[in-house]
Motif scaffolding. Structure first.
Motif, PDB file in Angstrom:
ATOM      1  N   ALA A 108      -7.586  -2.489  -9.849  1.00 28.02           N
ATOM      2  CA  ALA A 108      -8.406  -1.275  -9.840  1.00 28.02           C
ATOM      3  C   ALA A 108      -9.105  -1.100  -8.498  1.00 28.02           C
ATOM      4  CB  ALA A 108      -9.425  -1.315 -10.973  1.00 28.02           C
ATOM      5  N   LYS A 109      -9.492  -2.207  -7.879  1.00 23.74           N
ATOM      6  CA  LYS A 109     -10.159  -2.146  -6.572  1.00 23.74           C
ATOM      7  C   LYS A 109      -9.245  -1.570  -5.495  1.00 23.74           C
ATOM      8  CE  LYS A 109     -13.306  -6.040  -7.343  1.00 23.74           C
ATOM      9  NZ  LYS A 109     -13.666  -7.430  -6.925  1.00 23.74           N
ATOM     10  N   GLU A 110      -7.946  -1.665  -5.722  1.00 26.17           N
ATOM     11  CA  GLU A 110      -6.976  -1.151  -4.755  1.00 26.17           C
ATOM     12  C   GLU A 110      -6.402   0.188  -5.176  1.00 26.17           C
ATOM     13  OE1 GLU A 110      -6.751  -2.446  -1.965  1.00 26.17           O
ATOM     14  OE2 GLU A 110      -7.652  -4.416  -2.302  1.00 26.17           O
ATOM     15  N   GLY A 111      -7.017   0.795  -6.196  1.00 25.83           N
ATOM     16  CA  GLY A 111      -6.620   2.141  -6.594  1.00 25.83           C
ATOM     17  C   GLY A 111      -5.547   2.240  -7.650  1.00 25.83           C
ATOM     18  N   TYR A 112      -5.245   1.140  -8.348  1.00 23.96           N
ATOM     19  CA  TYR A 112      -4.207   1.159  -9.379  1.00 23.96           C
ATOM     20  C   TYR A 112      -4.800   1.491 -10.748  1.00 23.96           C
ATOM     21  CZ  TYR A 112      -1.176  -1.350  -6.056  1.00 23.96           C
ATOM     22  OH  TYR A 112      -0.435  -1.722  -4.965  1.00 23.96           O
ATOM     23  N   ASP A 113      -4.040   2.235 -11.534  1.00 26.38           N
ATOM     24  CA  ASP A 113      -4.385   2.486 -12.929  1.00 26.38           C
ATOM     25  C   ASP A 113      -3.414   1.661 -13.766  1.00 26.38           C
ATOM     26  OD1 ASP A 113      -4.859   3.349 -15.482  1.00 26.38           O
ATOM     27  OD2 ASP A 113      -4.295   5.442 -15.126  1.00 26.38           O
ATOM     28  N   THR A 114      -3.829   0.483 -14.200  1.00 23.85           N
ATOM     29  CA  THR A 114      -2.917  -0.431 -14.868  1.00 23.85           C
ATOM     30  C   THR A 114      -2.477   0.037 -16.252  1.00 23.85           C
ATOM     31  OG1 THR A 114      -4.819  -1.730 -15.653  1.00 23.85           O
ATOM     32  CG2 THR A 114      -3.733  -2.465 -13.627  1.00 23.85           C
ATOM     33  N   SER A 115      -3.056   1.126 -16.732  1.00 25.09           N
ATOM     34  CA  SER A 115      -2.610   1.654 -18.025  1.00 25.09           C
ATOM     35  C   SER A 115      -1.336   2.485 -17.876  1.00 25.09           C
ATOM     36  CB  SER A 115      -3.703   2.529 -18.653  1.00 25.09           C
ATOM     37  OG  SER A 115      -3.917   3.706 -17.877  1.00 25.09           O
ATOM     38  N   ASP A 116      -0.946   2.776 -16.639  1.00 20.44           N
ATOM     39  CA  ASP A 116       0.243   3.592 -16.379  1.00 20.44           C
ATOM     40  C   ASP A 116       1.121   2.858 -15.370  1.00 20.44           C
ATOM     41  OD1 ASP A 116       2.138   5.462 -15.559  1.00 20.44           O
ATOM     42  OD2 ASP A 116       0.763   7.151 -15.746  1.00 20.44           O
ATOM     43  N   LEU A 117       2.139   2.170 -15.866  1.00 21.22           N
ATOM     44  CA  LEU A 117       2.972   1.340 -15.010  1.00 21.22           C
ATOM     45  C   LEU A 117       3.722   2.144 -13.958  1.00 21.22           C
ATOM     46  CD1 LEU A 117       4.099  -1.397 -14.249  1.00 21.22           C
ATOM     47  CD2 LEU A 117       5.797  -1.153 -16.079  1.00 21.22           C
ATOM     48  N   SER A 118       4.254   3.300 -14.348  1.00 26.92           N
ATOM     49  CA  SER A 118       5.017   4.095 -13.389  1.00 26.92           C
ATOM     50  C   SER A 118       4.142   4.550 -12.223  1.00 26.92           C
ATOM     51  CB  SER A 118       5.654   5.310 -14.076  1.00 26.92           C
ATOM     52  OG  SER A 118       4.654   6.152 -14.639  1.00 26.92           O
ATOM     53  N   THR A 119       2.901   4.929 -12.522  1.00 22.66           N
ATOM     54  CA  THR A 119       1.968   5.319 -11.463  1.00 22.66           C
ATOM     55  C   THR A 119       1.637   4.131 -10.576  1.00 22.66           C
ATOM     56  OG1 THR A 119       0.997   7.053 -12.847  1.00 22.66           O
ATOM     57  CG2 THR A 119      -0.313   6.283 -10.992  1.00 22.66           C
ATOM     58  N   CYS A 120       1.501   2.957 -11.175  1.00 26.02           N
ATOM     59  CA  CYS A 120       1.236   1.742 -10.400  1.00 26.02           C
ATOM     60  C   CYS A 120       2.363   1.477  -9.406  1.00 26.02           C
ATOM     61  CB  CYS A 120       1.098   0.538 -11.328  1.00 26.02           C
ATOM     62  SG  CYS A 120      -0.497   0.398 -12.160  1.00 26.02           S
ATOM     63  N   LEU A 121       3.599   1.674  -9.840  1.00 25.25           N
ATOM     64  CA  LEU A 121       4.733   1.392  -8.959  1.00 25.25           C
ATOM     65  C   LEU A 121       4.809   2.396  -7.815  1.00 25.25           C
ATOM     66  CD1 LEU A 121       7.515   0.324 -11.485  1.00 25.25           C
ATOM     67  CD2 LEU A 121       5.956  -1.091 -10.141  1.00 25.25           C
ATOM     68  N   VAL A 122       4.456   3.645  -8.094  1.00 23.32           N
ATOM     69  CA  VAL A 122       4.404   4.638  -7.025  1.00 23.32           C
ATOM     70  C   VAL A 122       3.347   4.245  -5.996  1.00 23.32           C
ATOM     71  CG1 VAL A 122       3.824   7.035  -6.450  1.00 23.32           C
ATOM     72  CG2 VAL A 122       5.257   6.540  -8.443  1.00 23.32           C
ATOM     73  N   HIS A 123       2.186   3.805  -6.480  1.00 27.72           N
ATOM     74  CA  HIS A 123       1.095   3.417  -5.585  1.00 27.72           C
ATOM     75  C   HIS A 123       1.476   2.170  -4.779  1.00 27.72           C
ATOM     76  CE1 HIS A 123      -2.936   3.458  -4.052  1.00 27.72           C
ATOM     77  NE2 HIS A 123      -3.265   2.300  -4.606  1.00 27.72           N
ATOM     78  N   LEU A 124       2.128   1.209  -5.439  1.00 25.04           N
ATOM     79  CA  LEU A 124       2.578   0.005  -4.754  1.00 25.04           C
ATOM     80  C   LEU A 124       3.587   0.358  -3.661  1.00 25.04           C
ATOM     81  CD1 LEU A 124       2.817  -3.086  -4.462  1.00 25.04           C
ATOM     82  CD2 LEU A 124       4.611  -3.002  -6.218  1.00 25.04           C
ATOM     83  N   ALA A 125       4.537   1.216  -3.995  1.00 21.62           N
ATOM     84  CA  ALA A 125       5.555   1.606  -3.016  1.00 21.62           C
ATOM     85  C   ALA A 125       4.918   2.286  -1.813  1.00 21.62           C
ATOM     86  CB  ALA A 125       6.580   2.532  -3.675  1.00 21.62           C
ATOM     87  N   SER A 126       3.936   3.125  -2.072  1.00 25.30           N
ATOM     88  CA  SER A 126       3.253   3.814  -0.973  1.00 25.30           C
ATOM     89  C   SER A 126       2.502   2.823  -0.093  1.00 25.30           C
ATOM     90  CB  SER A 126       2.272   4.851  -1.528  1.00 25.30           C
ATOM     91  OG  SER A 126       2.963   5.857  -2.239  1.00 25.30           O
ATOM     92  N   ARG A 127       1.876   1.813  -0.699  1.00 24.56           N
ATOM     93  CA  ARG A 127       1.116   0.827   0.077  1.00 24.56           C
ATOM     94  C   ARG A 127       2.050  -0.079   0.888  1.00 24.56           C
ATOM     95  NH1 ARG A 127      -4.039  -0.428  -0.605  1.00 24.56           N
ATOM     96  NH2 ARG A 127      -3.739  -2.688  -0.802  1.00 24.56           N
ATOM     97  N   ILE A 128       3.220  -0.380   0.340  1.00 23.02           N
ATOM     98  CA  ILE A 128       4.200  -1.143   1.111  1.00 23.02           C
ATOM     99  C   ILE A 128       4.673  -0.315   2.305  1.00 23.02           C
ATOM    100  CG2 ILE A 128       6.504  -2.173   1.086  1.00 23.02           C
ATOM    101  CD1 ILE A 128       6.025  -2.855  -1.867  1.00 23.02           C
ATOM    102  N   THR A 129       4.904   0.953   2.058  1.00 23.26           N
ATOM    103  CA  THR A 129       5.337   1.849   3.131  1.00 23.26           C
ATOM    104  C   THR A 129       4.296   1.915   4.236  1.00 23.26           C
ATOM    105  OG1 THR A 129       6.584   3.192   1.548  1.00 23.26           O
ATOM    106  CG2 THR A 129       6.091   4.194   3.667  1.00 23.26           C
ATOM    107  N   LEU A 130       3.040   1.982   3.866  1.00 23.03           N
ATOM    108  CA  LEU A 130       1.962   2.064   4.846  1.00 23.03           C
ATOM    109  C   LEU A 130       1.832   0.784   5.664  1.00 23.03           C
ATOM    110  CD1 LEU A 130      -0.780   3.883   2.751  1.00 23.03           C
ATOM    111  CD2 LEU A 130       0.507   4.814   4.665  1.00 23.03           C
ATOM    112  N   ALA A 131       2.354  -0.331   5.110  1.00 19.21           N
ATOM    113  CA  ALA A 131       2.253  -1.608   5.810  1.00 19.21           C
ATOM    114  C   ALA A 131       3.477  -1.882   6.676  1.00 19.21           C
ATOM    115  CB  ALA A 131       2.072  -2.731   4.798  1.00 19.21           C
ATOM    116  N   SER A 132       4.178  -0.831   7.060  1.00 16.92           N
ATOM    117  CA  SER A 132       5.379  -0.986   7.871  1.00 16.92           C
ATOM    118  C   SER A 132       5.262  -0.182   9.147  1.00 16.92           C
ATOM    119  CB  SER A 132       6.598  -0.511   7.071  1.00 16.92           C
ATOM    120  OG  SER A 132       7.740  -0.481   7.889  1.00 16.92           O
ATOM    121  N   ASN A 133       5.806  -0.709  10.231  1.00 14.69           N
ATOM    122  CA  ASN A 133       5.747   0.021  11.496  1.00 14.69           C
ATOM    123  C   ASN A 133       7.095   0.626  11.858  1.00 14.69           C
ATOM    124  OD1 ASN A 133       7.425  -1.989  12.463  1.00 14.69           O
ATOM    125  ND2 ASN A 133       6.276  -2.288  14.368  1.00 14.69           N
TER     126      ASN A 133
END
Length: 234
Positions: A108-133
């Protein structure tokens, strides 16, 4: 290196990297399927990348047709110049893992809503993308970004996974927490993950993962399908 995109080659990669998840002793696994799936230095043609993505998605769709009835799903999280980041997971097992307050609070501190797995995966994918140059693209929303980080990958790709990724792979809560707090340093044992707490239990889990991978690889080579592997491990 661009790996051949066909059912046998892709399934072999799944078995090699994700056997504990196929067997149900781990809620999720993550691996890179090598190839140019996003523009890095501009050398790859747009049409070739689009075709490569479409072929891989078709292969994954065929695997999902086989595995979805067994509660296992495959998805591309991020397209990168060095490969497609493929996530293999058991939605029910992951939901159970996320139900623990230790995961809920941290995510939750990183902006995830753990009640919605699909939304969590979208957020995770976006954060991985942001961590790439390297102009990686989020496969969920086609977000493109290029922020510099410090972990080298193949093909001069530089990328870093968000530290909360450990929760998405079902690692022990305390170890993920300590990894984040200690910035990956001062660990006691390093195997499938960096261990900070229960070393004995972690070593037993590492052995179980290795044995599982060896067993499923063996029976896969005898001609078993992914679904048969998942059922054989029950």
């Amino acid at each position: 290196m661009t790996r051949t995109i066909d059912i046998p080659t892709f399934q072999a990669a799944v078995v090699r990297n994700c056997s504990p998840t196929l067997a149900g002793i781990k809620p999720a696994s993550l691996f890179t399927y090598p190839g140019t799936y996003a523009h890095g230095d501009g050398s790859a043609a747009t049409g070739a990348i689009a075709e490569r993505r479409a072929r891989l998605l078709n292969v994954i769709a065929q695997c999902n047709h086989e595995l979805d009835p067994l509660g296992i799903h495959l998805s591309v999280l991020v397209w990168r110049p060095c490969g497609a980041l493929v996530y293999v997971y058991r939605p029910k097992s992951l939901a159970t893992y996320f139900a623990d307050p230790r995961a809920q609070t941290a995510l939750a501190k990183e902006g995830y809503d753990t009640s919605d797995l699909s939304t969590c995966l979208v957020h995770l994918a976006s954060r991985i993308t942001l961590a790439s140059n390297n102009a990686a693209e989020c496969a969920c929303s086609q977000t493109r970004c290029a922020l510099s980080q410090q972990v080298s990958c193949s093909n001069d790709c530089v990328c870093e996974f968000p530290h909360e990724i450990g929760y998405f792979l079902g690692y022990p809560y305390e170890d993920v927490h300590e990894f984040i707090v200690q910035r990956g340093e001062n660990y006691k044992v390093f195997g499938a993950w960096k261990v900070y707490t229960n070393v004995e239990q972690a070593l037993a889990t590492f052995d179980a993962y290795r044995a599982c991978t060896q067993y499923l690889t063996f029976i896969y080579q005898q001609g078993c399908s992914l679904a048969q592997l998942a059922q054989a491990a029950r």
